[in-house]
Scaffold this motif. Structure first.
Motif, PDB file in Angstrom:
ATOM      1  N   THR A 109       0.709  -1.330   0.070  1.00 36.53           N
ATOM      2  CA  THR A 109       0.175  -0.099   0.051  1.00 36.53           C
ATOM      3  C   THR A 109       0.737   1.085  -0.011  1.00 36.53           C
ATOM      4  OG1 THR A 109      -1.843  -1.246   1.178  1.00 36.53           O
ATOM      5  CG2 THR A 109      -1.790   1.186   1.152  1.00 36.53           C
ATOM      6  N   ASN A 110       1.887   1.244   1.014  1.00 34.33           N
ATOM      7  CA  ASN A 110       2.745   2.483   0.765  1.00 34.33           C
ATOM      8  C   ASN A 110       3.438   2.641  -0.403  1.00 34.33           C
ATOM      9  OD1 ASN A 110       1.979   2.882   3.487  1.00 34.33           O
ATOM     10  ND2 ASN A 110       3.695   1.826   4.232  1.00 34.33           N
ATOM     11  N   ALA A 111       3.995   1.315  -1.044  1.00 33.47           N
ATOM     12  CA  ALA A 111       4.783   1.577  -2.460  1.00 33.47           C
ATOM     13  C   ALA A 111       3.639   2.119  -3.572  1.00 33.47           C
ATOM     14  CB  ALA A 111       5.054   0.246  -2.811  1.00 33.47           C
ATOM     15  N   ALA A 112       2.452   1.808  -3.438  1.00 38.31           N
ATOM     16  CA  ALA A 112       1.573   2.413  -4.399  1.00 38.31           C
ATOM     17  C   ALA A 112       1.190   3.725  -4.097  1.00 38.31           C
ATOM     18  CB  ALA A 112       0.048   1.361  -4.215  1.00 38.31           C
ATOM     19  N   LEU A 113       1.031   4.229  -2.815  1.00 34.54           N
ATOM     20  CA  LEU A 113       1.011   5.445  -2.566  1.00 34.54           C
ATOM     21  C   LEU A 113       2.315   6.518  -2.973  1.00 34.54           C
ATOM     22  CD1 LEU A 113      -0.863   7.457  -0.781  1.00 34.54           C
ATOM     23  CD2 LEU A 113       0.541   7.010   1.046  1.00 34.54           C
TER      24      LEU A 113
END
Length: 254
Positions: free
Chosen positions: A134-138
């Motif tokens: 999720t953090n990578a996508a953000l």
């Protein structure tokens, strides 16, 4: 404008690839036209641009669509539609054509229905998104929007009235959908033969339109691989959405 449905799914990797190519062409056109526009503006003593048309949101119902009992509400539709309309209006100004708003409304509604179907399928399959994913996508979204960090991205969205909690919820949903698409598409790494065919077709199109000759095959091979991969994933997504829609209870109220 970014609201609940700010992570719009593009149903077709080939469409995304074409949009990317179109963006490069538009960029080149703008660069070529800029000196002429500046000269004209200097002569006229004004840099005023033609007035942008406004999106027609009159008559949009409170519930735009229902998908297996889940409602797509007016606010979400208007946010998605306004964003799409602004992009279309800018393109229309360049081409001198008007935006067909009735057709665009249907397309946006169908896109939101498709997205809801995909979200529901991720829940049905109990797919999960890790904090790392999720953090990578953000971070990727922040970079796509020209921001240096996810913190800046979240701050910009907060200024628009969108909480961090809502953003993370939507990013997590996006990650799950990407997992679903990858699962449906299976092995999508293109072969050298597929890449060569794709390259030859692009080269032929360039020759037909008297465009510039493409760089050597090996030079553009990574970009070709990405476009072919996107195309395959797009085809898998379209097939999945068609199957889900056939089995679903969908009503659009536009």
């Amino acid at each position: 404008m970014i609201k609940k449905w700010f992570l719009t799914i593009v149903l077709g990797g080939s469409m995304a690839a074409l949009a990317a190519c179109g963006g490069e062409t538009a960029e080149e056109t703008n660069e070529e036209a800029a000196p002429q526009e500046e000269a004209a503006a200097t002569e006229e003593g004004s840099t005023e641009q033609p007035e942008m048309p406004e999106p027609d949101l009159e008559g949009v119902p409170e519930v735009v669509a229902e998908v297996n009992g889940e409602e797509i509400v007016k606010e979400d539709f208007e946010s998605a539609y306004t964003g799409q309309f602004q992009q279309m209006a800018m393109q229309a100004q360049m081409s001198g054509q008007e935006v067909d708003q009735a057709q665009l409304k249907e397309q946006v509604a169908e896109s939101l229905v498709a997205q809801e179907l995909l979200v529901q399928e991720t829940e049905k399959q109990k797919l999960t998104a890790s904090e790392e994913e999720t953090n990578a996508a953000l971070e990727a979204l922040a970079q796509q929007n020209g921001l240096e960090s996810s913190e800046e991205f979240l701050a910009a969205l907060e200024e628009q009235g969108i909480s961090k909690e809502e953003v993370m919820k939507q990013v997590e949903a996006q990650v799950k959908i990407e997992q679903l698409i990858a699962k449906e598409a299976g092995e999508v790494e293109p072969t050298d033969e597929e890449l060569q065919t794709f390259y030859d077709q692009a080269q032929a199109q360039q020759e037909e339109s008297d465009g510039e000759e493409l760089p050597a095959f090996e030079e553009v091979k990574p970009q070709l691989a990405e476009q072919v991969k996107m195309q395959k994933e797009g085809e898998a997504t379209q097939a999945l959405v068609a199957q889900l829609r056939e089995e679903a209870d969908v009503t659009i109220h536009l």
